[in-house]
Design a protein around this motif. Structure first.
Motif, mmCIF file in Angstrom:
data_model
loop_
_atom_site.group_PDB
_atom_site.id
_atom_site.type_symbol
_atom_site.label_atom_id
_atom_site.label_comp_id
_atom_site.label_asym_id
_atom_site.label_seq_id
_atom_site.Cartn_x
_atom_site.Cartn_y
_atom_site.Cartn_z
ATOM 1 N N TRP A 78 0.464 -1.270 0.435
ATOM 2 C CA TRP A 78 0.114 0.506 -0.104
ATOM 3 C C TRP A 78 0.560 1.063 0.199
ATOM 4 O O TRP A 78 0.666 2.075 -0.827
ATOM 5 N N GLY A 79 2.013 1.202 0.362
ATOM 6 C CA GLY A 79 2.542 2.525 1.133
ATOM 7 C C GLY A 79 3.244 2.879 -0.214
ATOM 8 O O GLY A 79 3.939 4.194 -0.168
ATOM 9 N N ASP A 80 3.677 2.008 -1.219
ATOM 10 C CA ASP A 80 4.562 1.888 -2.494
ATOM 11 C C ASP A 80 3.993 2.019 -3.645
ATOM 12 O O ASP A 80 4.575 2.173 -4.788
ATOM 13 N N TYR A 81 2.702 1.723 -3.507
ATOM 14 C CA TYR A 81 2.208 1.327 -4.628
ATOM 15 C C TYR A 81 2.239 2.579 -5.451
ATOM 16 O O TYR A 81 2.685 2.732 -6.958
ATOM 17 N N SER A 82 1.824 4.073 -5.131
ATOM 18 C CA SER A 82 1.834 4.870 -5.973
ATOM 19 C C SER A 82 2.691 5.359 -6.438
ATOM 20 O O SER A 82 2.634 6.031 -8.280
ATOM 21 N N GLN A 83 3.800 6.091 -5.878
ATOM 22 C CA GLN A 83 5.047 6.116 -6.450
ATOM 23 C C GLN A 83 5.141 4.902 -6.751
ATOM 24 O O GLN A 83 5.729 4.992 -8.430
ATOM 25 N N LYS A 84 5.292 3.567 -7.607
ATOM 26 C CA LYS A 84 6.351 2.900 -8.036
ATOM 27 C C LYS A 84 4.869 2.818 -9.377
ATOM 28 O O LYS A 84 6.174 2.745 -10.526
ATOM 29 N N MET A 85 4.007 2.953 -9.059
ATOM 30 C CA MET A 85 2.760 3.099 -10.679
ATOM 31 C C MET A 85 3.533 4.334 -11.468
ATOM 32 O O MET A 85 3.516 4.353 -12.678
ATOM 33 N N ALA A 98 -2.376 -3.789 -14.434
ATOM 34 C CA ALA A 98 -2.840 -2.534 -13.005
ATOM 35 C C ALA A 98 -3.600 -2.189 -12.230
ATOM 36 O O ALA A 98 -4.727 -1.353 -13.050
ATOM 37 N N PHE A 99 -3.648 -2.846 -11.217
ATOM 38 C CA PHE A 99 -4.560 -1.589 -10.077
ATOM 39 C C PHE A 99 -4.169 -0.133 -10.465
ATOM 40 O O PHE A 99 -3.547 0.291 -10.382
ATOM 41 N N ALA A 100 -5.376 0.621 -10.900
ATOM 42 C CA ALA A 100 -5.707 1.591 -11.201
ATOM 43 C C ALA A 100 -5.378 2.939 -10.437
ATOM 44 O O ALA A 100 -5.326 2.659 -9.284
ATOM 45 N N ASP A 101 -4.093 3.218 -10.326
ATOM 46 C CA ASP A 101 -3.595 4.846 -9.557
ATOM 47 C C ASP A 101 -3.601 6.407 -10.614
ATOM 48 O O ASP A 101 -3.393 6.230 -11.565
ATOM 49 N N ASN A 102 -4.018 7.370 -9.483
ATOM 50 C CA ASN A 102 -3.758 8.489 -10.481
ATOM 51 C C ASN A 102 -5.468 8.439 -11.718
ATOM 52 O O ASN A 102 -4.350 8.448 -13.030
ATOM 53 N N TYR A 103 -6.387 7.539 -11.565
ATOM 54 C CA TYR A 103 -7.124 7.105 -12.953
ATOM 55 C C TYR A 103 -7.034 8.167 -13.596
ATOM 56 O O TYR A 103 -6.511 8.200 -14.990
ATOM 57 N N VAL A 104 -7.824 9.300 -13.377
ATOM 58 C CA VAL A 104 -7.993 10.435 -14.023
ATOM 59 C C VAL A 104 -7.330 11.178 -14.958
ATOM 60 O O VAL A 104 -7.318 11.461 -16.259
ATOM 61 N N ALA A 105 -5.932 11.333 -14.035
ATOM 62 C CA ALA A 105 -5.022 12.385 -15.017
ATOM 63 C C ALA A 105 -4.000 11.219 -15.615
ATOM 64 O O ALA A 105 -3.393 11.755 -16.608
ATOM 65 N N ASN A 106 -3.823 10.290 -14.953
ATOM 66 C CA ASN A 106 -2.568 9.235 -15.569
ATOM 67 C C ASN A 106 -3.695 8.724 -17.052
ATOM 68 O O ASN A 106 -2.957 8.652 -18.120
ATOM 69 N N GLN A 316 -14.759 4.649 -9.057
ATOM 70 C CA GLN A 316 -13.207 4.965 -9.459
ATOM 71 C C GLN A 316 -12.716 3.646 -8.588
ATOM 72 O O GLN A 316 -11.465 4.243 -8.247
ATOM 73 N N MET A 317 -13.551 3.221 -7.253
ATOM 74 C CA MET A 317 -12.832 2.782 -6.194
ATOM 75 C C MET A 317 -12.495 1.649 -6.809
ATOM 76 O O MET A 317 -11.327 1.406 -5.853
ATOM 77 N N ALA A 318 -12.012 1.056 -7.788
ATOM 78 C CA ALA A 318 -11.360 -0.572 -7.772
ATOM 79 C C ALA A 318 -11.330 -0.238 -9.080
ATOM 80 O O ALA A 318 -12.028 -1.206 -9.707
ATOM 81 N N ASN A 319 -10.617 0.280 -9.430
ATOM 82 C CA ASN A 319 -10.390 0.161 -11.923
ATOM 83 C C ASN A 319 -9.218 -0.935 -11.902
ATOM 84 O O ASN A 319 -8.181 -0.299 -10.995
ATOM 85 N N PHE A 320 -9.305 -1.494 -12.884
ATOM 86 C CA PHE A 320 -8.177 -2.380 -13.218
ATOM 87 C C PHE A 320 -8.047 -1.664 -15.043
ATOM 88 O O PHE A 320 -9.032 -1.137 -15.495
ATOM 89 N N VAL A 321 -6.522 -1.271 -14.892
ATOM 90 C CA VAL A 321 -6.736 -0.434 -16.107
ATOM 91 C C VAL A 321 -5.495 -1.647 -17.511
ATOM 92 O O VAL A 321 -4.432 -2.353 -16.521
#
Length: 487
Positions: A78-85, A98-106, A316-321
């Motif tokens: 959890w602590g590393d996911y956003s930075q790694k993605m 991938a499990f979506a992070d920062n969906y709209v911006a990306n 957008q709670m649990a999106n895959f991309v």
């Protein structure tokens, strides 16, 4: 087909469709040591199950048989996911799912594959099952880049109580419908159990109300669902929210909130007896307090304090991309479709190994009971793995509870800003400045640590200096256009 699904499909040009068709021969080629053996690389947030090899071994038997490929899930904490993605996306690293992070911006950056046509073609069954809120809430500039997990399409905020303490002290919560309503029972409990946290909150807590937020509840932009739904306001300058902050401060002064709440990261475990009341979020697939009670290992009871709401945040709670650089886009969508439509596959991942962790109730095809072999770290999470509607239900879930679940989804309302994605390109500097101002005050105000009458004027002044009005004007203008197009 509903309006939003039609809109998503009609937004794709014939040129794009032709491009996808032309790329099909490339995307369908196998990757790996052997061109006939494709292993899709998938990234997931959270902790890897201890029995991952066993779970995925059985899952891949089904995936390979149905799609001709297999999948490998790479877990990131959890602590590393956003930075790694973020690093993966900025460097152009290839991945399939991938499990979506920062969906709209990306999505706006072009990091994700356009699924507007791919999802209905290669995951038709799943696509047709989705509530339109999932489509509407995930459209970015008219296109769909997300493969949403069908789960709690709506959510509401609740106050959850430790029933053992309610029973022990003969306390009633029958009339609790708001924070203010809970004050009497909190005070009564505090007198009887002064060493237990009456309202267990800490750093990061946000007071709740009937609001929805275009940029999340950490930013001062909101729609008051009990007010003018076409006007964006600063909730920290809105009468209803100010009253809630004053309630929090009164509770803090009365010792009903931990003294170090604004700075403490100390947890109050569900299964412990260190707390009396806490804030939680519930949706239809929680079956009331069933999920919380199961997680706590003790009976918990909750009272709702907000309206059940279908929001962009829930959509957008649990999106895959699918990565735009993937050479297996069609297969990636096909595998996601299979996970979300094949009960044998999904239930094996969510509950663990059949016969060891669970078994079907005799005479039933979709009711199960958990066995002694069911362990928390030997299965995947339901909310961010696959379609909750095809999960088997535990024998504690009655047909009446399932009917109530479906009815609650039908009766829940959609937020007026469902599907509104604010484009920040013209106000990026101001957004950063506003975020910095909010970080100075959020925890102290929301936990009641400071007097809102004294601190809110300082917050408002800081926001004005940060360019709040410029952002508000830009956001309101975009929202007005959104409302106009939706009519």
């Amino acid at each position: 087909m509903n309006m939003w699904k039609k809109m998503a499909l009609s937004g794709v040009s014939m040129i794009l469709a032709g491009t996808l068709a032309a790329c099909g021969s490339t995307d369908s080629k196998a990757e790996g040591n052997d061109k006939d053996e494709v292993t899709l690389q998938m990234y997931q947030i959270g902790d890897k199950p201890e029995n991952y090899d066993t779970l995925m071994g059985k899952a891949n038997e089904i995936i390979k048989e149905e799609t001709g490929v297999t999948a490998n899930i790479n877990y990131i904490g959890w602590g590393d996911y956003s930075q790694k993605m973020s690093v993966m996306i900025s460097s152009g690293e290839t991945y399939d799912i991938a499990f979506a992070d920062n969906y709209v911006a990306n999505a706006q950056k072009g990091a994700f594959a356009d699924l507007t046509e791919l999802m209905p073609e290669y995951a038709e069954e799943t696509y047709n099952q989705l509530d339109e809120a999932y489509i509407k809430g995930n459209l970015v500039d008219g296109k769909l880049y997300a493969f949403p997990v069908n789960a709690n399409v709506f959510a509401q905020q609740v106050l959850t109580f430790n029933k053992a303490y309610l029973d022990k002290h003969d306390l009633s919560i029958d009339d609790v419908k708001s924070y203010k309503d809970a004050e009497e029972v909190l005070k009564a409990f505090h007198e009887k159990e002064p060493t237990v946290a009456p309202f267990a909150i800490g750093q990061g807590f946000k007071a709740q109300g009937n609001y929805d937020y275009p940029l999340g509840n950490g930013m001062p932009f909101a729609i008051n669902l009990d007010g003018d739904k076409e006007k964006i306001v600063n909730q920290y300058d809105d009468k209803d929210y100010i009253e809630t902050l004053q309630t929090m401060h009164n509770w803090y002064k009365a010792g009903l909130i931990p003294a170090d709440a604004a700075t403490s990261n100390t947890g109050f475990p569900l299964e412990g007896n260190t707390w009396f009341m806490r804030g939680e979020t519930q949706g239809p697939f929680d079956y009331g307090d069933t999920l919380l009670t199961n997680a706590a290992g003790q009976e918990l009871v909750s009272k709702a304090i907000t309206t059940p709401l279908k929001s962009t945040a829930q959509a957008q709670m649990a999106n895959f991309v699918v990565g735009n650089s993937s050479k297996n886009k069609e297969k990636a969508v096909e595998v996601l479709g299979l996970i979300n439509s094949n009960p044998e596959l999904l239930n094996g991942l969510i509950y663990g190994i059949e016969g060891e962790a669970w078994e079907k109730v005799e005479g039933s095809e979709d009711k199960i009971k958990l066995l002694d072999g069911y362990k928390p770290n030997q299965h995947m999470s339901a909310w961010n793995t696959g379609n909750n509607a095809i999960l088997y239900t535990q024998d504690t879930i009655t047909d009446e509870m399932i009917a109530e679940r479906d009815q609650s989804i039908e009766e829940s309302i959609a937020s007026p800003i469902l599907g509104f994605n604010f484009n920040t390109k013209n106000v990026k500097t101001e957004i950063t400045n506003i975020s910095n101002v909010m970080n100075q005050y959020l925890d102290s105000l929301n936990t009641g640590t400071v007097n809102p009458d004294e601190v809110l004027p300082k917050l408002i002044e800081g926001l004005e200096s940060a360019g709040y009005e410029k952002v508000l004007d830009e956001m309101q203008g975009q929202y007005d256009e959104f409302l106009k197009e939706a009519k």
